[in-house]
Design a protein around this motif. Structure first.
Motif, PDB file in Angstrom:
ATOM      1  N   ILE A  29       7.994 -92.061   6.239  1.00 36.94           N
ATOM      2  CA  ILE A  29       7.285 -91.057   5.439  1.00 36.94           C
ATOM      3  C   ILE A  29       6.239 -90.304   6.257  1.00 36.94           C
ATOM      4  CG2 ILE A  29       5.526 -92.652   4.572  1.00 36.94           C
ATOM      5  CD1 ILE A  29       5.841 -91.175   1.845  1.00 36.94           C
ATOM      6  N   SER A  30       5.590 -90.976   7.209  1.00 39.00           N
ATOM      7  CA  SER A  30       4.584 -90.286   8.022  1.00 39.00           C
ATOM      8  C   SER A  30       5.218 -89.189   8.870  1.00 39.00           C
ATOM      9  CB  SER A  30       3.854 -91.292   8.919  1.00 39.00           C
ATOM     10  OG  SER A  30       4.784 -92.045   9.670  1.00 39.00           O
ATOM     11  N   PHE A  31       6.385 -89.477   9.462  1.00 40.84           N
ATOM     12  CA  PHE A  31       7.087 -88.463  10.255  1.00 40.84           C
ATOM     13  C   PHE A  31       7.656 -87.363   9.346  1.00 40.84           C
ATOM     14  CE2 PHE A  31       7.243 -92.190  13.041  1.00 40.84           C
ATOM     15  CZ  PHE A  31       6.762 -91.640  14.211  1.00 40.84           C
ATOM     16  N   SER A  32       8.068 -87.732   8.141  1.00 41.37           N
ATOM     17  CA  SER A  32       8.562 -86.730   7.195  1.00 41.37           C
ATOM     18  C   SER A  32       7.464 -85.736   6.845  1.00 41.37           C
ATOM     19  CB  SER A  32       9.071 -87.422   5.914  1.00 41.37           C
ATOM     20  OG  SER A  32      10.137 -88.293   6.183  1.00 41.37           O
ATOM     21  N   ILE A  33       6.256 -86.252   6.631  1.00 42.44           N
ATOM     22  CA  ILE A  33       5.110 -85.381   6.327  1.00 42.44           C
ATOM     23  C   ILE A  33       4.817 -84.470   7.516  1.00 42.44           C
ATOM     24  CG2 ILE A  33       2.616 -85.354   5.904  1.00 42.44           C
ATOM     25  CD1 ILE A  33       2.994 -87.971   4.329  1.00 42.44           C
ATOM     26  N   GLY A  34       4.802 -85.052   8.718  1.00 40.64           N
ATOM     27  CA  GLY A  34       4.493 -84.256   9.908  1.00 40.64           C
ATOM     28  C   GLY A  34       5.513 -83.165  10.175  1.00 40.64           C
ATOM     29  N   ILE A  35       6.801 -83.493  10.058  1.00 39.63           N
ATOM     30  CA  ILE A  35       7.855 -82.498  10.300  1.00 39.63           C
ATOM     31  C   ILE A  35       7.820 -81.404   9.231  1.00 39.63           C
ATOM     32  CG2 ILE A  35      10.357 -82.144  10.408  1.00 39.63           C
ATOM     33  CD1 ILE A  35      10.549 -85.026  11.551  1.00 39.63           C
ATOM     34  N   ALA A  36       7.629 -81.801   7.960  1.00 41.75           N
ATOM     35  CA  ALA A  36       7.549 -80.810   6.876  1.00 41.75           C
ATOM     36  C   ALA A  36       6.356 -79.888   7.075  1.00 41.75           C
ATOM     37  CB  ALA A  36       7.464 -81.522   5.528  1.00 41.75           C
ATOM     38  N   THR A  37       5.254 -80.442   7.582  1.00 39.86           N
ATOM     39  CA  THR A  37       4.060 -79.629   7.849  1.00 39.86           C
ATOM     40  C   THR A  37       4.333 -78.606   8.940  1.00 39.86           C
ATOM     41  OG1 THR A  37       2.584 -81.440   7.200  1.00 39.86           O
ATOM     42  CG2 THR A  37       1.649 -79.709   8.596  1.00 39.86           C
ATOM     43  N   LEU A  38       4.920 -79.052  10.048  1.00 37.24           N
ATOM     44  CA  LEU A  38       5.219 -78.142  11.152  1.00 37.24           C
ATOM     45  C   LEU A  38       6.215 -77.066  10.733  1.00 37.24           C
ATOM     46  CD1 LEU A  38       5.539 -80.669  14.127  1.00 37.24           C
ATOM     47  CD2 LEU A  38       3.644 -79.102  13.662  1.00 37.24           C
ATOM     48  N   THR A  39       7.222 -77.458   9.942  1.00 39.68           N
ATOM     49  CA  THR A  39       8.250 -76.503   9.510  1.00 39.68           C
ATOM     50  C   THR A  39       7.657 -75.395   8.653  1.00 39.68           C
ATOM     51  OG1 THR A  39       9.907 -78.272   9.534  1.00 39.68           O
ATOM     52  CG2 THR A  39      10.448 -76.277   8.298  1.00 39.68           C
ATOM     53  N   SER A  40       6.824 -75.791   7.688  1.00 37.42           N
ATOM     54  CA  SER A  40       6.251 -74.792   6.780  1.00 37.42           C
ATOM     55  C   SER A  40       5.161 -73.972   7.458  1.00 37.42           C
ATOM     56  CB  SER A  40       5.691 -75.478   5.532  1.00 37.42           C
ATOM     57  OG  SER A  40       4.746 -76.476   5.894  1.00 37.42           O
ATOM     58  N   ALA A  41       4.327 -74.628   8.289  1.00 27.90           N
ATOM     59  CA  ALA A  41       3.256 -73.892   8.964  1.00 27.90           C
ATOM     60  C   ALA A  41       3.818 -72.886   9.958  1.00 27.90           C
ATOM     61  CB  ALA A  41       2.324 -74.868   9.678  1.00 27.90           C
ATOM     62  N   ALA A  42       4.971 -73.194  10.564  1.00 34.67           N
ATOM     63  CA  ALA A  42       5.594 -72.268  11.521  1.00 34.67           C
ATOM     64  C   ALA A  42       6.072 -70.992  10.860  1.00 34.67           C
ATOM     65  CB  ALA A  42       6.757 -72.972  12.219  1.00 34.67           C
ATOM     66  N   LEU A  43       6.230 -71.027   9.528  1.00 36.32           N
ATOM     67  CA  LEU A  43       6.601 -69.804   8.796  1.00 36.32           C
ATOM     68  C   LEU A  43       5.402 -68.891   8.575  1.00 36.32           C
ATOM     69  CD1 LEU A  43       8.918 -71.426   6.067  1.00 36.32           C
ATOM     70  CD2 LEU A  43       9.633 -70.193   8.128  1.00 36.32           C
ATOM     71  N   MET A  44       4.201 -69.437   8.778  1.00 36.59           N
ATOM     72  CA  MET A  44       2.982 -68.650   8.548  1.00 36.59           C
ATOM     73  C   MET A  44       2.269 -68.280   9.843  1.00 36.59           C
ATOM     74  SD  MET A  44       1.369 -70.723   5.262  1.00 36.59           S
ATOM     75  CE  MET A  44       1.447 -72.341   6.046  1.00 36.59           C
ATOM     76  N   PHE A  45       2.421 -69.105  10.893  1.00 38.58           N
ATOM     77  CA  PHE A  45       1.708 -68.898  12.145  1.00 38.58           C
ATOM     78  C   PHE A  45       2.670 -69.007  13.324  1.00 38.58           C
ATOM     79  CE2 PHE A  45      -1.104 -71.204   9.178  1.00 38.58           C
ATOM     80  CZ  PHE A  45      -2.093 -70.246   9.000  1.00 38.58           C
ATOM     81  N   PRO A  46       2.280 -68.493  14.502  1.00 34.95           N
ATOM     82  CA  PRO A  46       3.091 -68.726  15.708  1.00 34.95           C
ATOM     83  C   PRO A  46       3.216 -70.234  15.965  1.00 34.95           C
ATOM     84  CG  PRO A  46       1.462 -67.016  16.097  1.00 34.95           C
ATOM     85  CD  PRO A  46       1.143 -67.593  14.757  1.00 34.95           C
ATOM     86  N   PHE A  47       4.335 -70.637  16.550  1.00 35.93           N
ATOM     87  CA  PHE A  47       4.616 -72.071  16.661  1.00 35.93           C
ATOM     88  C   PHE A  47       3.595 -72.787  17.547  1.00 35.93           C
ATOM     89  CE2 PHE A  47       7.040 -75.783  18.244  1.00 35.93           C
ATOM     90  CZ  PHE A  47       7.278 -76.382  17.011  1.00 35.93           C
TER      91      PHE A  47
END
Length: 438
Positions: A29-47
């Motif tokens: 679950i911790s990695f799921s949260i981290g990956i979901a965060t990076l995926t969604s944040a990358a849609l709003m900001f440069p990677f």
């Protein structure tokens, strides 16, 4: 429906769909949260910005003096789990409720309430108390599945009766709420939950004619009471020191470790010095998991804030109703569903920033909401697929999961009734904090 289909919901949908997809695929679950965060944040900001800021949020999310209490309370719980404290609390509980129909069931509940309140861990209580009580109940003629149901449903009371790590996490997430206030607010709901389970046990035990325990001799009762007093005094020392202003909740956690060490190693002598490295290592592993969950959850909260998720959920709920009673009913249903699939700590960290502003705007006390939320998510520990208390209860009792579901239903009803009372009667949570002027 138009709101849900609008473009502004694209990022939230990507975040939550990717998170739940990863969880169902078996990703931790911790990695799921981290990956979901990076995926969604990358849609709003440069990677590259997403990576840098997410890392910063994980680090700053753990930069809190209050969080020091978590590793100390975890270590104290590990020492208690191996220190013979559970057996002494079980013996003492049997003195208190041994002559009531369904006495061994009541003993299980009482011991879980006391052990859970000292250790702050539902899983530790389920393992330590359930492992001792299951053979005793089987010998007395109790249905093993029924005994396991009592153990699983009552072990979560210790998450409401302080000290409780999840309360510390909520206090941090809610922004400036006193940990001592939350600790005091949990007493009545936790005791109410335990009392409700005992009433249900009394009704079922009376119907099934389960035996009562033999009346102990005065010398036995005195011995069991004296054996349990040092363990119970830890609650007095920790909570008395916090309420008296002698030390903070964080400092109290360190004192709890020292007290538990003296109790388990020097007084009860259940732990040898050679066993301490393994106990400490187990506590370090558990602490690492919890703190990593907190860090990535703080990063996800940052991403949700930038995606305006709290405001969108607020608008969505208010569009349904602006009545606090209705809003709380909807939030409780959502949290019950969330608790089925998500552990308590990330659920508190992720959904407190979403729901707390909504209920505060409608006049709900943040302390009251915190106790409601924690009680709600406690129920998820007793449900598959991620109910840790459920699986530990099955393991120590040797009962299959499918055999445990039916006996659990009456106790689920008790837990839901307690949730309803705590949700709509604020004084159950706020009476003690107000009485002590917190």
């Amino acid at each position: 429906m138009d709101i849900l289909l609008s473009w502004e919901w694209f990022v939230p949908c990507v975040m939550f769909l990717s998170f739940f997809a990863l969880v169902f695929m078996g990703v931790p679950i911790s990695f799921s949260i981290g990956i979901a965060t990076l995926t969604s944040a990358a849609l709003m900001f440069p990677f590259d910005t997403t990576l840098i800021v997410s890392g910063q949020k994980i680090a700053t999310g753990l930069d809190s003096f209050s969080l020091l209490a978590i590793p100390f309370f975890i270590l104290a719980g590990s020492l208690m789990n191996s220190g013979g404290i559970a057996t002494r609390l079980i013996n003492f509980s049997q003195i208190l409720v041994g002559r009531i129909p369904g006495s061994l069931g009541h003993t299980n509940v009482m011991a879980n309430m006391m052990f859970g309140s000292i250790s702050g861990s539902a899983v530790a209580a389920a393992a330590a108390v359930g492992g001792t009580m299951s053979p005793l109940q089987a010998k007395a003629g109790y249905d093993p599945a029924y005994s396991a149901a009592i153990n699983v449903s009552s072990c979560i009371t210790g998450l409401l009766i302080p000290p409780s790590n999840v309360m510390i996490v909520y206090a941090l997430t809610a922004g400036g709420i006193s940990v001592a206030t939350l600790f005091m607010a949990g007493y009545i709901p936790g005791i109410l939950m335990g009392a409700g389970i005992m009433i249900m046990n009394y009704i079922i035990a009376k119907k099934r004619q389960y035996p009562v325990s033999e009346k102990p001799t005065f010398s036995t009762a005195l011995k069991y009471t004296l054996d349990a007093i040092p363990s119970l005094l830890m609650v007095v020392v920790v909570m008395g020191g916090i309420l008296g202003g002698v030390f903070t909740a964080t400092e109290a956690s360190a004192i709890a470790v020292v007290y538990t060490f003296i109790l388990s190693v020097l007084i009860y002598r259940e732990i040898k010095l050679s066993e301490l490295p393994k106990i400490i290592l187990d506590a370090i592993v558990t602490t690492s998991i919890v703190l990593f969950l907190i860090g990535v959850s703080v990063a996800m909260s940052w991403a949700m804030t930038n995606a305006d998720i709290p405001y969108m959920v607020n608008d969505l709920l208010i569009s349904v109703s602006d009545n606090l009673i209705v809003i709380l009913l909807i939030i409780n249903i959502l949290l019950l569903v969330i608790g089925i699939f998500m552990d308590m700590t990330p659920a508190v960290l992720i959904f407190t920033p979403i729901f707390l502003p909504i209920v505060k705007e409608l006049g709900m006390d943040p302390v009251h909401f915190g106790i409601m939320m924690i009680l709600n998510l406690c129920i998820g520990l007793c449900t598959p697929p991620v109910g840790s208390a459920l699986f530990v209860g099955c393991s120590v009792s040797g009962v299959k999961l499918q055999d445990l579901i039916k006996p659990l239903i009456p106790f689920f009803c008790v837990l839901l009734a307690t949730l309803f009372l705590v949700t709509y009667i604020p004084s159950l949570s706020l009476f003690l904090p107000n009485f002590f002027g917190l």
